[in-house]
Design an enzyme around this catalytic site. Sequence first.
Site, PDB file in Angstrom:
ATOM      1  N   ASP A 285      -0.740   3.087   6.745  1.00  0.00           N
ATOM      2  CA  ASP A 285      -1.474   2.572   7.901  1.00  0.00           C
ATOM      3  C   ASP A 285      -2.844   2.050   7.479  1.00  0.00           C
ATOM      4  OD1 ASP A 285      -2.737   4.996   7.453  1.00  0.00           O
ATOM      5  OD2 ASP A 285      -2.285   5.850   9.428  1.00  0.00           O
ATOM      6  N   SER A 286      -3.138   2.169   6.179  1.00  0.00           N
ATOM      7  CA  SER A 286      -4.306   1.509   5.603  1.00  0.00           C
ATOM      8  C   SER A 286      -4.256   0.008   5.834  1.00  0.00           C
ATOM      9  CB  SER A 286      -4.392   1.793   4.098  1.00  0.00           C
ATOM     10  OG  SER A 286      -3.149   1.518   3.462  1.00  0.00           O
TER      11      SER A 286
ATOM     12  N   ASP B 104       4.085   5.326   6.594  1.00  0.00           N
ATOM     13  CA  ASP B 104       3.159   6.121   7.399  1.00  0.00           C
ATOM     14  C   ASP B 104       3.577   6.129   8.862  1.00  0.00           C
ATOM     15  OD1 ASP B 104       1.155   7.463   6.016  1.00  0.00           O
ATOM     16  OD2 ASP B 104      -0.122   5.690   5.852  1.00  0.00           O
TER      17      ASP B 104
ATOM     18  N   LYS C 219       5.529   9.728   6.443  1.00  0.00           N
ATOM     19  CA  LYS C 219       4.368  10.569   6.138  1.00  0.00           C
ATOM     20  C   LYS C 219       3.578  10.852   7.401  1.00  0.00           C
ATOM     21  CE  LYS C 219       0.743   9.011   3.752  1.00  0.00           C
ATOM     22  NZ  LYS C 219      -0.397   9.223   4.707  1.00  0.00           N
TER      23      LYS C 219
ATOM     24  N   GLU D 203       0.090  13.175   9.013  1.00  0.00           N
ATOM     25  CA  GLU D 203      -1.176  13.810   8.654  1.00  0.00           C
ATOM     26  C   GLU D 203      -1.412  15.045   9.509  1.00  0.00           C
ATOM     27  OE1 GLU D 203      -3.408   9.513   7.757  1.00  0.00           O
ATOM     28  OE2 GLU D 203      -4.383  11.027   9.022  1.00  0.00           O
TER      29      GLU D 203
ATOM     30  N   GLU E 236      -5.798  14.217  -0.182  1.00  0.00           N
ATOM     31  CA  GLU E 236      -6.823  13.174  -0.252  1.00  0.00           C
ATOM     32  C   GLU E 236      -8.226  13.766  -0.185  1.00  0.00           C
ATOM     33  OE1 GLU E 236      -8.160   8.955   1.866  1.00  0.00           O
ATOM     34  OE2 GLU E 236      -6.286   9.941   2.449  1.00  0.00           O
TER      35      GLU E 236
END
Length: 263
Positions: free
Chosen positions: A45-46, A84, A112, A114, A181
């Site tokens: 999602d960067s 993501d 993925k 978070e 991270e």
Amino acid sequence: MKPISLADLCQYKKEKHKFATITAYDASFAQLFAEQGIQVILVGDSLGMTIQGESSTLPVTVEQIAYHTRCVRKGAPNTFIIADMPFMSYATPEQACTNAAILMQAGANMVKIEGGSWLCDTVKMLCERSVPVCGHLGLTPQAVNVLGGYKVQGRDEVTANQLIKDAIALENAGIQLLVLECVPTSLANQVTEELLLPVIGIGAGKGTDGQILVMHDALGITAKPPKFAKNFLAEAGNISDAIRLYIQEVEQEIYPSDAHSFS
């Protein structure tokens, strides 16, 4: 290149063979990265910041991740692709299943998410429904407004211990990879040794099983790169050479150096 599987990545951990991963968002770069030996690609999602010019990852949607996942899959048919799950796309286990299906059908091998122990029920539900899950702890960009910015996490005993507990809980719930991270090297080493699954670091020192970089950071495109990033293109003649150099330095434990890590 033969298709890469989770079993291959787990074998790398057992053999202490470090591996390099990178983000990609289109077929051309995905093909180039795969041809140089990249075996794992994250459709992150960067892309909200690198492709769309947003100030954070929060505006990215499931449909956008699915679109870019399809592009990457076409360029790298044998690469292991992680997609993501965007902000609030897994707020409930049911939402997670619906949205994960979209990404898996777009070509992802894994999704993925978070967050810590609160995601255990979601992880279990996804795994029971044949969706492999990668966890993400430490600096979690989707929580930037809660964290108060992009800051190193786990520097005190309380938060470090909580991160370790979260990592163990997520592994027990069923995650099969973990991204760490922006955490101190010593904490990343402890988590990597504690878990049976492969741990991929970004700003977490060289002790993790693998490394990941946003492609724009690795190629010197980012205007203000984070401390953990290295411009490999600056030391190479072209993009292909830069990616091979990145892989080589990860495998030989040259990158990340202390200058790219946090104490």
